[in-house]
Design an enzyme around this catalytic site. Structure first.
Site: not given
Length: 420
Positions: A84, A151
């Site tokens: 991400d 994350e």
């Protein structure tokens, strides 16, 4: 277990085709997606994995996926990369810079950027897949490439575990991961024990009694209570934590009131706390609660304060035995570019994965700053102010040495356990 010299020779003369890696990286960098929104990234990873002889297990925990490479009897090694990006407007000026604008969770619009290097992590793990797939005669066992979403919000690893990760892939005998950080590009930095800090955010609400601003004697002012709490919190690290230990207590937000002439009935503080010792963490949290409750009592608050813990990050605490096993391989593969790591006060949710499997693990860092920039900043003492760091709009790894080191480090660590 193969000798480190054998692994070094293999990696210096591997026959894997990595020509896809840079275009893949630049595509990810140009098209970042926020935590929980990684649909395009998921599809691109899935498409790249189709070139390999592996089983794709997906989706797991939203947009997470695993590629399972089975190659006969032997141990299982898992390597994780996060996928991400961040709500940061990119200012690197490269041709493949992100120009995307997307809504945040609160609905406000923001530029998007891979400002933490997850695009490099993903591209490097894809390179590891290519090397392992091309050199099956040199290893045996099972290799699991795990691509983790979310994350940055600290929720992705837990979401994958909650979505039955432990029953959907083989149990790893060892878990591995890495993160690019400021440092001379191409250096691989390892250490045993705690390397990334444990963290929590704490939302604290204190209650008072509202009144008109002209009549403070009729109020119990929660803004005043919050201000006194902020002052007292600064004494915890300075006066209650051993100077040889480490702790951070940061007040990142303070909210109270909606009008200039009204004393509100509540105030909110949001803290960010970080530790390398779980015992210190427990003591500091007890002190925070004691201080907040005492200040509320001292001001005559008629309601107890409320505490909400969120954005939890587990301590990343490298298993000494795994470090002792992998470090000689890194020393052989990278020579003087294999160096001791330093502890970082940043946090990561990687360790939730090996914890779920009860597996030992190693997490290391790879330098990504152009060598000339890093060396000049070190020489004149400006490294803390002139070198772009993760989460900044100008953060960009020096591609060639960083990608080469991150790919070889991942393959070297896996082959340390799986190599013939």
């Amino acid at each position: 277990m193969p000798a480190p010299s054998d692994i070094a020779q293999l990696l210096n003369h591997h026959t894997a085709d990595l020509s896809f890696q840079r275009p893949f990286y630049e595509d990810l960098h140009e098209s970042p997606e926020l935590s929980g929104q990684e649909a395009e990234t998921f599809a691109k990873i899935s498409q790249q994995l189709e070139r390999f002889d592996c089983e794709i297990v997906a989706p797991i925990g939203g947009f997470g996926l695993c590629a399972v490479f089975r190659n006969g009897a032997g141990p299982t090694a898992l390597f994780r990369a996060d996928i991400d990006a961040l709500p940061v407007k990119e200012e690197t000026g490269v041709a493949y810079a992100s120009t995307r604008v997307r809504p945040r969770a609160d609905g406000t619009m923001s530029g998007l950027m891979h400002a933490c290097g997850h695009d490099m992590h993903t591209a490097a793990l894809m390179g590891v897949c290519a090397i392992l797939d091309a050199h099956r005669a040199d290893w045996s066992g099972t290799f699991v490439a795990l691509f983790q979403p979310s994350e940055e919000t600290g929720t992705g690893a837990s979401a994958m575990v909650a979505d039955d990760l432990t029953s959907r892939i083989p149990r790893p005998d060892v878990c591995l991961g890495q993160h690019i950080m400021p440092g001379r590009a191409g250096e691989v930095q390892t250490m045993p024990g705690a390397i990334f800090a444990a963290c929590d955010s704490i939302r604290i609400t204190v209650y008072g009694r509202s009144a008109h601003g002209s009549m403070p004697h009729r109020a119990i002012d929660p803004t005043y209570i919050a201000a006194m709490v902020i002052v007292r919190l600064q004494g915890i690290v300075g006066r209650e934590v051993d100077p040889d230990d480490f702790a951070v207590v940061t007040v990142g937000q303070m909210k109270a009131g909606a009008a200039n002439n009204i004393i509100p009935d509540s105030a909110e503080l949001v803290l960010n706390c970080r530790f390398f010792s779980l015992a210190t963490k427990r003591r500091v949290y007890a002190s925070i609660r004691r201080i907040v409750e005492a200040e509320c009592h001292a001001s005559g608050a008629t309601r107890e304060p409320e505490f909400e813990f969120f954005a939890h990050g587990e301590l990343v605490d490298n298993t000494p035995e795994v470090y002792a096993t992998v470090r000689p391989t890194f020393d052989r593969v990278f020579g003087p570019a294999s160096v001791d790591a330093q502890r970082y006060s940043v946090s990561e949710d990687f360790s939730n994965i090996p914890r779920a499997f009860h597996s030992p693990y190693l997490f290391w860092t790879v330098g990504c700053t152009p060598a000339s920039v890093w060396d000049a900043a070190m020489a004149d003492g400006t490294v803390d102010t002139t070198v772009p760091v993760n989460h900044q709009s100008t953060f960009l790894p020096d591609y060639e040495p960083t990608a080469d080191a991150a790919t070889k480090a991942g393959a070297a660590a896996v082959l340390t356990y799986l190599g013939r």
